[in-house]
Design a protein around this motif. Structure first.
Motif, PDB file in Angstrom:
ATOM      1  N   MET A 138       0.878  -1.074  -0.091  1.00 53.83           N
ATOM      2  CA  MET A 138       0.181  -0.062   0.102  1.00 53.83           C
ATOM      3  C   MET A 138       0.847   1.433  -0.020  1.00 53.83           C
ATOM      4  O   MET A 138       1.917   1.461   0.944  1.00 53.83           O
ATOM      5  N   LYS A 139       0.649   2.290  -0.793  1.00 54.77           N
ATOM      6  CA  LYS A 139       1.432   3.178  -0.889  1.00 54.77           C
ATOM      7  C   LYS A 139       1.426   4.388   0.248  1.00 54.77           C
ATOM      8  O   LYS A 139       0.149   4.487   0.603  1.00 54.77           O
ATOM      9  N   ARG A 140       2.226   4.894   0.496  1.00 55.72           N
ATOM     10  CA  ARG A 140       2.497   6.066   1.817  1.00 55.72           C
ATOM     11  C   ARG A 140       2.216   7.154   1.085  1.00 55.72           C
ATOM     12  O   ARG A 140       1.730   8.082   1.688  1.00 55.72           O
ATOM     13  N   THR A 141       3.200   7.612  -0.195  1.00 59.36           N
ATOM     14  CA  THR A 141       2.896   8.754  -0.679  1.00 59.36           C
ATOM     15  C   THR A 141       2.921   8.804  -2.228  1.00 59.36           C
ATOM     16  O   THR A 141       2.969   7.608  -2.740  1.00 59.36           O
ATOM     17  N   SER A 142       3.014   9.648  -3.115  1.00 59.86           N
ATOM     18  CA  SER A 142       2.964   9.724  -4.409  1.00 59.86           C
ATOM     19  C   SER A 142       4.380   9.995  -5.154  1.00 59.86           C
ATOM     20  O   SER A 142       4.423  10.509  -6.173  1.00 59.86           O
ATOM     21  N   GLY A 143       5.324   9.727  -4.279  1.00 61.84           N
ATOM     22  CA  GLY A 143       6.831  10.451  -4.852  1.00 61.84           C
ATOM     23  C   GLY A 143       7.363   9.495  -5.707  1.00 61.84           C
ATOM     24  O   GLY A 143       8.006   9.954  -6.459  1.00 61.84           O
ATOM     25  N   ILE A 144       7.258   8.235  -5.918  1.00 61.55           N
ATOM     26  CA  ILE A 144       7.958   7.388  -7.033  1.00 61.55           C
ATOM     27  C   ILE A 144       7.224   7.547  -8.197  1.00 61.55           C
ATOM     28  O   ILE A 144       6.113   7.408  -8.398  1.00 61.55           O
ATOM     29  N   ILE A 145       8.275   8.059  -9.367  1.00 63.33           N
ATOM     30  CA  ILE A 145       7.848   8.354 -10.559  1.00 63.33           C
ATOM     31  C   ILE A 145       7.705   7.098 -11.667  1.00 63.33           C
ATOM     32  O   ILE A 145       7.258   7.095 -12.548  1.00 63.33           O
ATOM     33  N   ASN A 146       8.535   6.039 -11.004  1.00 63.26           N
ATOM     34  CA  ASN A 146       8.605   4.991 -12.152  1.00 63.26           C
ATOM     35  C   ASN A 146       7.261   4.405 -12.134  1.00 63.26           C
ATOM     36  O   ASN A 146       6.863   3.955 -11.019  1.00 63.26           O
ATOM     37  N   PRO A 147       6.585   4.266 -13.374  1.00 62.68           N
ATOM     38  CA  PRO A 147       5.173   3.666 -13.318  1.00 62.68           C
ATOM     39  C   PRO A 147       5.064   2.115 -12.930  1.00 62.68           C
ATOM     40  O   PRO A 147       4.201   1.900 -12.063  1.00 62.68           O
ATOM     41  N   GLN A 148       6.062   1.318 -13.063  1.00 66.39           N
ATOM     42  CA  GLN A 148       6.053  -0.076 -12.887  1.00 66.39           C
ATOM     43  C   GLN A 148       6.036  -0.199 -11.234  1.00 66.39           C
ATOM     44  O   GLN A 148       5.381  -0.756 -10.652  1.00 66.39           O
ATOM     45  N   LEU A 149       7.058   0.270 -10.753  1.00 67.44           N
ATOM     46  CA  LEU A 149       7.198   0.551  -9.156  1.00 67.44           C
ATOM     47  C   LEU A 149       6.292   1.035  -8.544  1.00 67.44           C
ATOM     48  O   LEU A 149       5.750   0.491  -7.365  1.00 67.44           O
ATOM     49  N   SER A 150       5.497   2.372  -8.988  1.00 64.50           N
ATOM     50  CA  SER A 150       4.405   2.874  -8.093  1.00 64.50           C
ATOM     51  C   SER A 150       3.313   2.092  -8.381  1.00 64.50           C
ATOM     52  O   SER A 150       2.574   1.816  -7.421  1.00 64.50           O
ATOM     53  N   ARG A 151       3.071   1.359  -9.593  1.00 65.62           N
ATOM     54  CA  ARG A 151       1.889   0.512  -9.442  1.00 65.62           C
ATOM     55  C   ARG A 151       2.184  -0.779  -8.744  1.00 65.62           C
ATOM     56  O   ARG A 151       1.036  -1.174  -7.881  1.00 65.62           O
ATOM     57  N   VAL A 152       3.164  -1.459  -8.615  1.00 69.19           N
ATOM     58  CA  VAL A 152       3.299  -2.616  -7.878  1.00 69.19           C
ATOM     59  C   VAL A 152       2.872  -2.192  -6.345  1.00 69.19           C
ATOM     60  O   VAL A 152       2.329  -2.958  -5.482  1.00 69.19           O
ATOM     61  N   ILE A 153       3.637  -1.132  -5.863  1.00 73.70           N
ATOM     62  CA  ILE A 153       3.470  -0.657  -4.476  1.00 73.70           C
ATOM     63  C   ILE A 153       1.858  -0.323  -4.131  1.00 73.70           C
ATOM     64  O   ILE A 153       1.369  -1.051  -3.221  1.00 73.70           O
ATOM     65  N   ALA A 154       1.309   0.211  -5.311  1.00 69.76           N
ATOM     66  CA  ALA A 154       0.026   0.589  -4.783  1.00 69.76           C
ATOM     67  C   ALA A 154      -0.876  -0.696  -4.813  1.00 69.76           C
ATOM     68  O   ALA A 154      -2.133  -0.728  -4.096  1.00 69.76           O
ATOM     69  N   GLU A 155      -0.688  -1.802  -5.627  1.00 70.77           N
ATOM     70  CA  GLU A 155      -1.615  -2.963  -5.638  1.00 70.77           C
ATOM     71  C   GLU A 155      -1.294  -3.919  -4.768  1.00 70.77           C
ATOM     72  O   GLU A 155      -1.900  -4.921  -4.385  1.00 70.77           O
ATOM     73  N   CYS A 156      -0.053  -3.792  -3.627  1.00 69.11           N
ATOM     74  CA  CYS A 156       0.264  -4.769  -2.666  1.00 69.11           C
ATOM     75  C   CYS A 156      -0.992  -4.646  -1.456  1.00 69.11           C
ATOM     76  O   CYS A 156      -1.468  -3.604  -1.364  1.00 69.11           O
ATOM     77  N   GLY A 157      -1.269  -5.647  -1.028  1.00 68.98           N
ATOM     78  CA  GLY A 157      -2.115  -5.845   0.193  1.00 68.98           C
ATOM     79  C   GLY A 157      -1.349  -6.354   1.361  1.00 68.98           C
ATOM     80  O   GLY A 157      -0.136  -6.717   1.089  1.00 68.98           O
ATOM     81  N   HIS A 158      -2.114  -6.580   2.382  1.00 69.66           N
ATOM     82  CA  HIS A 158      -1.250  -6.837   3.780  1.00 69.66           C
ATOM     83  C   HIS A 158      -0.620  -8.024   3.440  1.00 69.66           C
ATOM     84  O   HIS A 158      -1.004  -9.191   2.857  1.00 69.66           O
ATOM     85  N   THR A 159       0.614  -8.270   3.659  1.00 68.70           N
ATOM     86  CA  THR A 159       1.704  -9.349   3.932  1.00 68.70           C
ATOM     87  C   THR A 159       2.161  -9.782   2.303  1.00 68.70           C
ATOM     88  O   THR A 159       2.998 -10.658   2.309  1.00 68.70           O
ATOM     89  N   ASP A 160       1.749  -9.061   1.345  1.00 73.29           N
ATOM     90  CA  ASP A 160       2.439  -9.127   0.120  1.00 73.29           C
ATOM     91  C   ASP A 160       3.890  -8.439   0.279  1.00 73.29           C
ATOM     92  O   ASP A 160       4.325  -7.839   1.023  1.00 73.29           O
ATOM     93  N   ALA A 161       4.664  -9.251  -0.458  1.00 76.19           N
ATOM     94  CA  ALA A 161       6.219  -8.743  -0.325  1.00 76.19           C
ATOM     95  C   ALA A 161       6.547  -8.183  -1.627  1.00 76.19           C
ATOM     96  O   ALA A 161       6.411  -8.552  -2.844  1.00 76.19           O
ATOM     97  N   ILE A 162       7.746  -7.235  -1.592  1.00 73.19           N
ATOM     98  CA  ILE A 162       8.563  -6.692  -2.668  1.00 73.19           C
ATOM     99  C   ILE A 162       9.911  -7.125  -2.152  1.00 73.19           C
ATOM    100  O   ILE A 162      10.234  -6.715  -0.917  1.00 73.19           O
ATOM    101  N   VAL A 163      10.870  -7.359  -3.042  1.00 76.74           N
ATOM    102  CA  VAL A 163      12.083  -7.230  -2.803  1.00 76.74           C
ATOM    103  C   VAL A 163      13.155  -6.415  -3.466  1.00 76.74           C
ATOM    104  O   VAL A 163      12.765  -6.330  -4.866  1.00 76.74           O
ATOM    105  N   VAL A 164      13.705  -5.737  -2.760  1.00 74.70           N
ATOM    106  CA  VAL A 164      14.712  -4.790  -3.355  1.00 74.70           C
ATOM    107  C   VAL A 164      15.939  -5.353  -3.439  1.00 74.70           C
ATOM    108  O   VAL A 164      16.493  -5.860  -2.535  1.00 74.70           O
TER     109      VAL A 164
END
Length: 134
Positions: free
Chosen positions: A1-27
């Motif tokens: 779930m997104k905290r702010t609207s600062g990331i401008i990469n559309p793919q990364l912004s979309r993935v963050i927005a699409e995540c629900g509780h316990t979904d994982a993103i790896v950096v």
């Protein structure tokens, strides 16, 4: 779930927005294998760029994290990077769990996405599990 609207990469912004509780993103660093079927957000364009910590900082500004996992090998192979990762996550009240690198790679198969950086520091990978804003 997104905290702010600062990331401008559309793919990364979309993935963050699409995540629900316990979904994982790896950096991830430049060398982490990305399993087939896991979305790859490849930001790397040369050695060291973008830096792992720059991307981690950007993700943490927007992504609500409740848990984080790293490779235990980071403790011995890249202690400076580990200290930097822990410092950043502690600001959000998140502790870091270490698992063997083989186990870490297996966990990435269930990630929503892996964000590949240009980082060449060994074992510079962190799996961030989404929290909820309430």
């Amino acid at each position: 779930m997104k905290r702010t609207s600062g990331i401008i990469n559309p793919q990364l912004s979309r993935v963050i927005a699409e995540c629900g509780h316990t979904d994982a993103i790896v950096v991830a660093d430049a060398g982490l294998p990305i399993p087939l079927g896991v979305e790859r957000i490849d930001l790397a364009y040369r050695e060291g760029s973008p830096a792992f910590l720059d991307i981690l900082d950007s993700v943490l500004e927007e992504f609500i994290v409740e848990r984080a996992v790293i490779s235990g090998e980071m403790e011995t192979e890249s202690p400076g990077m580990l200290a930097a990762v822990k410092e950043r996550l502690e600001q959000f009240g998140v502790s870091v769990e270490a698992v063997p690198h083989v186990e870490f790679k297996a966990l990435t198969r269930d990630a929503r996405a892996i964000v590949r950086t240009g980082e060449y520091t060994p074992y510079s990978n962190v799996m961030l599990f989404s929290g909820a804003p309430f």
